[in-house]
Each structure stands twice: as structure tokens, then as C-alpha cells.
Design a protein around this motif. Structure first.
Motif, PDB file in Angstrom:
ATOM      1  N   CYS A  51     -15.307 -18.878  -6.119  1.00 12.83           N
ATOM      2  CA  CYS A  51     -16.158 -19.732  -5.291  1.00 12.83           C
ATOM      3  C   CYS A  51     -15.862 -19.414  -3.832  1.00 12.83           C
ATOM      4  O   CYS A  51     -14.697 -19.384  -3.414  1.00 12.83           O
ATOM      5  N   GLU A  52     -16.935 -19.173  -3.057  1.00 12.94           N
ATOM      6  CA  GLU A  52     -16.782 -18.804  -1.651  1.00 12.94           C
ATOM      7  C   GLU A  52     -16.820 -20.004  -0.708  1.00 12.94           C
ATOM      8  O   GLU A  52     -16.671 -19.838   0.501  1.00 12.94           O
ATOM      9  N   ASP A  58      -8.651 -23.604  -5.770  1.00 19.33           N
ATOM     10  CA  ASP A  58      -8.471 -23.028  -7.105  1.00 19.33           C
ATOM     11  C   ASP A  58      -7.661 -23.921  -8.027  1.00 19.33           C
ATOM     12  O   ASP A  58      -7.627 -23.693  -9.241  1.00 19.33           O
ATOM     13  N   THR A  59      -6.992 -24.916  -7.479  1.00 25.83           N
ATOM     14  CA  THR A  59      -6.201 -25.822  -8.339  1.00 25.83           C
ATOM     15  C   THR A  59      -7.067 -26.831  -9.074  1.00 25.83           C
ATOM     16  O   THR A  59      -6.544 -27.637  -9.852  1.00 25.83           O
ATOM     17  N   LEU A 122     -20.709 -21.501  -7.979  1.00 26.87           N
ATOM     18  CA  LEU A 122     -19.645 -20.836  -8.712  1.00 26.87           C
ATOM     19  C   LEU A 122     -20.152 -19.520  -9.285  1.00 26.87           C
ATOM     20  O   LEU A 122     -21.326 -19.399  -9.667  1.00 26.87           O
ATOM     21  N   VAL A 123     -19.270 -18.551  -9.328  1.00 33.55           N
ATOM     22  CA  VAL A 123     -19.544 -17.263  -9.965  1.00 33.55           C
ATOM     23  C   VAL A 123     -18.496 -17.074 -11.055  1.00 33.55           C
ATOM     24  O   VAL A 123     -17.299 -17.011 -10.771  1.00 33.55           O
TER      25      VAL A 123
END
Length: 766
Positions: A51-52, A58-59, A122-123
Motif C-alpha cells: 500500500c502506497e 504494515d502492522t 491495496l495491491v
């Protein structure tokens, strides 16, 4: 590969749903990636999430592989279990040919201010790794990207407060200023409406009735916005009791989320989350009611009762006391301003430029009656006495006093203490003020005329500077001459601890014979010490050379160029065994009045073993000039283009004080070693630096010394030359650093050199 849930509804603080929902539903804190292997071999698949968005963390997510469905057909191959990455940030699964597996992504977002509400693109990246023999997929075929949207719902934690608590208003002062402080600790924008009624006793004024407070930025626990509020009392009472009037401000939150709410139908069937729909404003019952302790206090001029009057006096006692103190300070400041503006134009000058110790010095000027008089930097004022001069006597040399009108001229006298005998003093006058405690704050006038107390001390006659020129070598048992200036009428010449026999001592020359029993062909410390001096006028090293024996041992005729006993040429400092009478250079710290640079190593007998492994370089380090010249000659005869031999030849010619002859070999050595490193380059640069030093270019010399050390960090000859240059330039600290660097880089070669260690000892290194 496909994503079963492309929209994930995330509510901060709510645990994600671990039971997979059917495809097309809105994920409740989780989503499922379904992977099907349509190939004819077993493949490994790694699922990652990216995610940019700058607020994404990330947690917030973890991954896990679901148990395979459909029995054993979808089970992973034996010996190839699923693998989870650190903190379950990615997962690797193995899918058999024709099999199908699911990977669940769980989103657990804490209820914190940094979990910013909004949409996060999200990717989900799936990497395919072929396990079988046909693993030649192109890179673009190995990665598959799936798009999803995470919807982080807003939550609101906020507060409002009016500061300060109370403000006093009265008959003349009708209004007071407050501040409304709104604090946002949620994860979304806070929109508040101010509901302000209009009571009959107080009027509240604000620049706006709607306030928007942004969410806290990362690293901040709260976001604060203030709004100015002015309260105006409508009560105009001249007499009465104090009346508190609370501010009727009610703050109501308006629900305007950054993302539209989730439709109810999305909770019971496949539907869209409507995340890009318009947001409709809605009122809420989330209120902050008026605070009764935040109020205007209406204070009439006169209380209605006697007790109220006494209470008002008690409550305002601090203000009354401070007013009285202010009046007293203002009166004193008025007096001080008068002293500064109208009476600080003090003028004072002494009547004489010389006074006897303990005598009376007359000072004339304006506004000096009762003044304090200070001598130099003394903190105690001098004793005031009656001046001997009369008022009509004018100071004929004081231009300042000439400008004073005779009617304003005043005279005072001070007694000069005997402790100032022989000194030249300056007078400072500070007039006395009307108020004693403000006197130290008044300005001081420094008189411009110095006064000599007693007779000035006689300056000692300057000592004549001695200059001695000592030959670098002497013959055993033979008379030698020391020439110079101001050598005195007698003294001693010490060879180590042994005195030389003085034949004649004159002011411009000394005839002496070296003591017997001294070692030959070795540097001996010599001190020339006149009787009328506390320190020697010359200190250096001299060799006692038996020239006939040296010529037979070394195959060099006495006096030939390069021999230890050869007469040096004039000019240039000698950095080795020989030094001319005119090459006197101060040693470390200036302790050698006329010494030249000795050789870099302790002198050894010709033909002795070298601590550095033999060769011409070792002979130069050992101070064995005869052997060094012989080896250099042989090497150049065999190879005229040997750069190390050419550099050593130039160095030896400089040692023999022949800079003109040394320039050619040094230039040739530099040309042959250009762009290289190593011992030959280091010696060539050291010799070139010495040549620049002799030519009077210390900047170029230092640059070449540094380049020599960079070319070979173990070349003691380069370190020795640079240390002596720094010592001659009175740069002791840098010289010590270079000695330590030589001992650190080449300890064996450096410590084997007695003269190098002697130089280190003079710098305080053992």
C-alpha cells in the motif's frame, strides 16, 4: 488467481472476521485470495500486500493459508509445508497440479489516533515459482497483481474547554476575552457547531459558529484548534454584589465522515461498499454542555453591604500593595532619570601627570563634589582630602577643563597609595547621587590623562643575541674553530659529559680540541655554553671522524662528495650526517639554538647490519653515508633509471648541501614514479619536499611531505622529514601525531632508528 473480496470494511478496534465470506461480499476486516494451479507441475505461490498510502502501517495486517478443501487433491505436496514470513507479513504455499488453495488476509487496526480514516488502495501481489523442470517463465508472467480497497471507518474522541475560567468585568470594563479550545483525538476530521443562546445578562461573540479540527498527524496524540470568544456583560450596576454569569456555549459534533457509511444491504448479501458515494451531513447528540465555572464575574464599583466592602478590600489587597510599591518605584525612577538626564554631564581631569607615592592628586571638573574616585580597577574608592591647589588655578594642559566655565569648576583631592609607586594609573570619577542606594547605578567618567606615580621603572638593557657556527665534523685530537658573534669571554664546550680543551675564547671565535676517548664516526651531542649565559647558545650533534681510516674502509677519499668527512657546501639545512656552520635550524620547541637535522637513524659502523633489511635505503636510515653513496652508485651503474636509487641520490646530495645537484635526480625520480605509490615514490616526494623547504616554499614542502606519507605509510624516512619540518615550524602537536603514526605503521623500522627515537623523545614520546 482472483480476489474474493475487493472491498474490506475495517473498523478500528474491531477484531476481523476469520470465517471466509462468499465471493462478492464486503469483507468484514478480512479478504480471501484464491489460487488455482492450472499447470501440469507443482508450483509455489508467495502472496504479499503493498500500500502506497503514507498513513498505512504494515502492522495492521497478517496472512495465513487456509486449510485445503476438496480432500487430498488440494493438499500440499509431501515435505513442502506452507511458509509464513516475519510477523506473518507474507505467506508461501505449494499448490499441486490442478489444485486450489485459499489465503486469508486479516486486518486488525487498533483504535488509535494514527489509524487515519479513509480509503486505502491495496495491491495484493502473487508471485509464481515453478517447481518443475520447465521453469522458464518470463518475469512479467511470474507476478500477478490484484487490486482491493480497504475502508478504515472513523471514530471520534474529542473535548472542548473555555479558558481562562473566569474574567472580571465592571461598570466601565464591560467585556472580556476567552478562548474556546477544541481537542481532537480521533482519526477523522472533527466538525463542531457552536450553539449560543442570547440570555439577557451576557452576550457571547465569536467569529464563526462552525469549527473544523483536523485529525492528529503521525507522532502527535491530539490536534488542537482555538477559537477566540468575547463575553460582554449586559448588567450595568453601580452598586451591588458580585454576580457570576456563565458563558452559555454548547458545542455539538456534526457527523461528516471522510468515507460514506456502509449500506445495510452489504451486511446480508453480495453488494458494493459504496465507498465513493457522496457523504451527507447529519446532526448528532454528541454534545459538550456549558461549564458553570467558566463565567464572567460582574463586579460593581461599590459592594451593597459592609461585609462585602471589607471582603473586596481583602480580595484587592494584593493589588493595593502592588500599586503602592509601584508609586514608590516610580518616584525613585523619576529621581534617577533626573540624575541621568540633567546631572550626569560630569567632567573631570587630573591637574598633574605625575604625583609622588602617598601624595595628593588634585582633580578638577564639574559636578564632582562628594564624588567617588577610583584608581585603575580598584573596587574601593580612594581617600578624599583637601586639594592643595586653589580654585582659581587652571589646568593648562587639559582641553576638557578649558571648556568648563570658571563658576562651575570644582576641585577635589585624593591620596594616592604608595602601593602604586612606579606605575602609571588612570582615574575614574563617579558622582554621588541624591539617593545613596541609586549611587552605584550612576555613570562613571574615565579620565583620559594618565598619571605617573613616582619614577617610572628603568627598562633593562636588551641582551645581545649570540650566534655560533660549529663545524659538523672534527678530527680526533686536532684543534677546530667555532666562529660567531657575542660569544662572551669564556665558557665551556661539552661533548656529551666531557669538556673540550679550550685553547682560546674570544668574542667572535673559539679554538678547542675534542676530548679523547670519544666514539668515532658517531653523532655526539655538543653544547657551547658561555659563562654569562643560563642556557647554551648552540646545541647540536658533531661527528669525530678519523678521515684516513674512513677512506680506507669505505674506498672514498677524505673530503670527496658524499663522504662523512667531506666539507659541506654552503646554504641549505643539512638533514643528515653533515651540517654546515650556516645551516643552523632550531630543533623541537626551539631548544637547539643552531642545530641541524641529524640523520634519521642511530649511526652504525660502516658495513654493519641494517635493521631494515640492507640496501641503500637502509644505509641512509642508519646514517652510514659512505655505504649509502657506494650502494647508490652501484645501483645507478647497473640501472641508471632506478627511481629509488635516483631519489636516494637526490636525498644524499641535499644532505651534503648540494641542492643544485640534487634537483636533477629528484625530478627524474618523480617523473619515473608519477601516478604510482610505494617506497620509491615516497622517498622521491620526501626529497622534493626538502628541496622546496630549502627553496623557501613551506606550503609546497608540506604538501609533498603529506603525499610521500600517502604513497608509503611505512616509509620512516618520509615521516622523519615531515616531523622535522613540523618541529621547525613550531607545530608540536602535529609533529607528535606524525611520530605516533610512524610508530604505529612501521614500529620495527622506526624504533630501530636511534635518531628518530631521539626526536620522538624530544617531543615527549618514548
Amino acid at each position: 488467481m482472483r480476489l474474493l473480496h475487493t472491498e474490506i470494511d475495517i473498523e478500528p478496534g474491531r477484531k476481523p472476521q476469520k470465517q471466509p465470506l462468499p465471493e462478492g461480499w464486503v469483507g468484514q476486516g478480512s479478504c480471501v485470495v484464491r489460487i488455482k494451479n492450472n499447470t501440469s507441475q507443482e508450483n509455489a505461490y508467495t502472496v504479499r500486500l503493498r500500500c502506497e498510502n503514507p498513513y498505512w502501517q504494515d502492522t495492521w495486517y497478517t496472512m495465513s493459508a487456509l486449510e485445503p478443501s476438496g480432500g487430498g487433491d488440494n493438499a500440499p505436496p509431501p515435505g513442502k509445508p506452507d511458509q509464513l514470513g516475519p510477523n506473518s507479513r507474507y505467506v508461501t504455499i505449494y499448490v499441486t497440479r490442478g489444485g486450489e488453495r485459499d489465503v486469508m488476509i486479516l486486518f486488525d487496526v487498533p483504535k488509535s489516533y494514527d489509524a487515519r480514516a479513509g480509503l486505502y488502495d491495496l495491491v495484493i501481489q502473487v508471485e509464481t515459482r515453478v517447481i518443475g523442470q520447465s521453469s522458464g517463465l518470463r518475469r512479467k508472467e511470474r507476478f500477478t497483481e490484484l487490486r482491493a480497497v480497504a475502508i478504515v471507518r472513523p471514530f471520534y474522541v474529542w473535548n472542548s474547554e473555555v479558558t481562562p475560567e473566569t474574567r472580571k468585568v465592571g461598570f466601565f470594563k464591560r467585556g472580556a476575552d476567552f478562548e474556546l479550545v477544541l481537542t481532537n483525538e480521533g482519526n477523522d476530521w472533527l466538525y463542531c457547531d457552536l450553539r449560543i443562546p442570547k440570555p439577557k445578562d451576557v452576550l457571547v461573540e465569536t467569529p464563526t459558529t462552525r469549527v473544523a479540527v483536523p485529525p492528529p498527524e503521525p507522532g502527535q496524540e491530539r490536534s488542537v484548534r482555538t477559537l477566540p470568544v468575547r463575553g460582554v456583560s449586559r448588567v450595568r450596576a453601580f452598586r451591588g454584589e458580585r454576580q457570576p454569569m456563565p458563558l452559555p456555549i454548547t458545542v455539538a459534533r456534526t457527523h461528516v465522515p471522510s468515507v460514506p457509511p456502509l449500506p445495510d444491504v452489504a451486511l446480508s448479501e453480495p453488494a458494493s461498499a459504496n465507498c465513493h458515494a457522496a457523504v451527507v451531513e447529519a446532526d448528532t447528540q454528541d454534545l459538550r454542555l456549558p461549564q458553570n465555572d467558566k463565567a464572567l464575574i460582574n463586579c460593581p464599583l461599590f459592594p451593597a453591604t459592609l461585609s462585602g466592602c471589607l471582603g473586596a478590600i481583602a480580595q484587592n489587597g494584593k493589588g493595593l500593595i502592588m500599586t503602592l510599591i509601584g508609586l514608590i518605584v516610580a518616584a525613585n525612577l523619576a529621581v534617577f532619570m533626573f540624575e541621568q538626564l540633567f546631572r550626569n554631564n560630569i567632567v573631570a581631569e587630573p591637574y598633574r601627570t605625575q604625583v609622588a607615592p602617598g601624595g595628593i592628586l588634585t582633580i578638577g571638573g564639574r559636578w564632582i563634589k562628594g564624588a567617588r574616585v577610583y584608581i585603575d580597577n580598584d573596587t574601593q574608592p580612594a581617600e578624599l582630602v583637601q586639594p592643595p591647589e586653589e580654585k582659581g588655578v587652571r589646568n593648562f594642559f587639559g582641553n576638557v577643563l578649558r571648556a568648563v566655565h570658571p563658576s562651575q569648576l570644582q576641585l577635589i583631592g585624593i591620596r594616592v597609595p604608595e602601593a602604586y609607586d612606579g606605575k602609571k594609573i588612570r582615574i575614574t570619577v563617579q558622582r554621588a547621587g541624591v539617593l545613596p542606594f541609586l549611587g552605584p547605578m550612576l555613570p562613571k567618567h574615565k579620565c583620559g590623562t594618565p598619571v605617573q606615580v613616582g619614577s617610572p621603572p628603568k627598562a633593562p638593557a636588551p641582551a645581545r643575541k649570540s650566534l655560533a657556527f660549529v663545524p659538523p665534523t672534527v678530527a680526533p685530537g686536532q684543534q677546530f674553530t667555532i666562529r660567531g658573534q657575542s660569544l662572551g669571554s669564556g665558557g665551556r664546550v661539552m661533548f656529551g659529559n666531557e669538556p673540550a680543551a679550550i685553547k682560546k675564547w674570544q668574542s667572535n671565535y673559539i679554538l678547542a680540541v675534542p676530548p679523547g676517548g670519544m666514539p668515532l664516526n658517531e653523532p655526539i651531542e655538543v653544547n657551547v655554553w658561555p659563562n654569562d649565559r643560563e642556557e647554551p647558545i648552540w646545541r647540536g650533534a658533531i661527528k669525530i671522524v678519523d678521515r684516513s681510516a674512513q677512506a680506507q674502509a669505505g674506498g672514498v677519499q677524505p673530503g670527496a662528495p658524499g663522504s662523512a668527512g667531506g666539507a659541506p657546501a654552503a646554504g641549505g639545512p643539512a638533514r643528515g650526517g653533515a651540517s654546515s656552520a650556516g645551516s643552523a635550524r632550531p630543533a623541537v620547541g626551539g631548544s637547539m639554538a643552531g642545530g641541524s637535522r641529524p640523520s634519521t637513524a642511530g649511526a652504525r659502523p660502516a658495513g654493519g647490519s641494517s635493521p631494515t633489511g640492507g640496501g641503500a635505503y637502509a644505509a641512509v636510515l642508519n646514517g652510514d653515508d659512505a655505504k649509502a653513496n657506494a650502494l647508490i652508485g652501484r645501483a645507478l651503474a647497473a640501472n641508471p633509471s632506478d627511481p629509488l636509487s635516483l631519489a636516494l641520490r637526490g636525498y644524499m646530495l641535499l644532505r651534503d648541501e648540494k641542492p643544485g645537484d640534487a634537483r636533477g635526480p629528484i625530478s627524474q625520480a618523480l617523473r619515473l614514479t608519477g601516478g604510482k605509490s610505494g617506497r620509491a615514490r615516497a622517498v622521491a616526494l620526501a626529497a622534493s619536499g626538502w628541496l622546496s623547504e630549502i627553496s623557501g616554499d613551506p606550503v609546497s614542502a608540506e604538501r609533498q611531505y603529506r603525499s610521500a606519507i600517502e604513497a608509503d605509510k611505512k616509509c620512516v624516512l618520509a615521516f622523519y622529514s615531515y616531523v622535522y619540518f613540523l618541529a621547525d615550524s613550531n607545530r608540536r602537536t602535529e609533529a607528535v601525531e606524525q611520530v605516533r603514526a610512524a610508530l604505529r605503521n612501521s614500529p620495527r623500522e622506526a624504533r630501530a632508528s636511534a635518531k628518530f627515537m631521539d626526536l620522538a623523545g624530544k617531543l615527549g614520546i618514548r
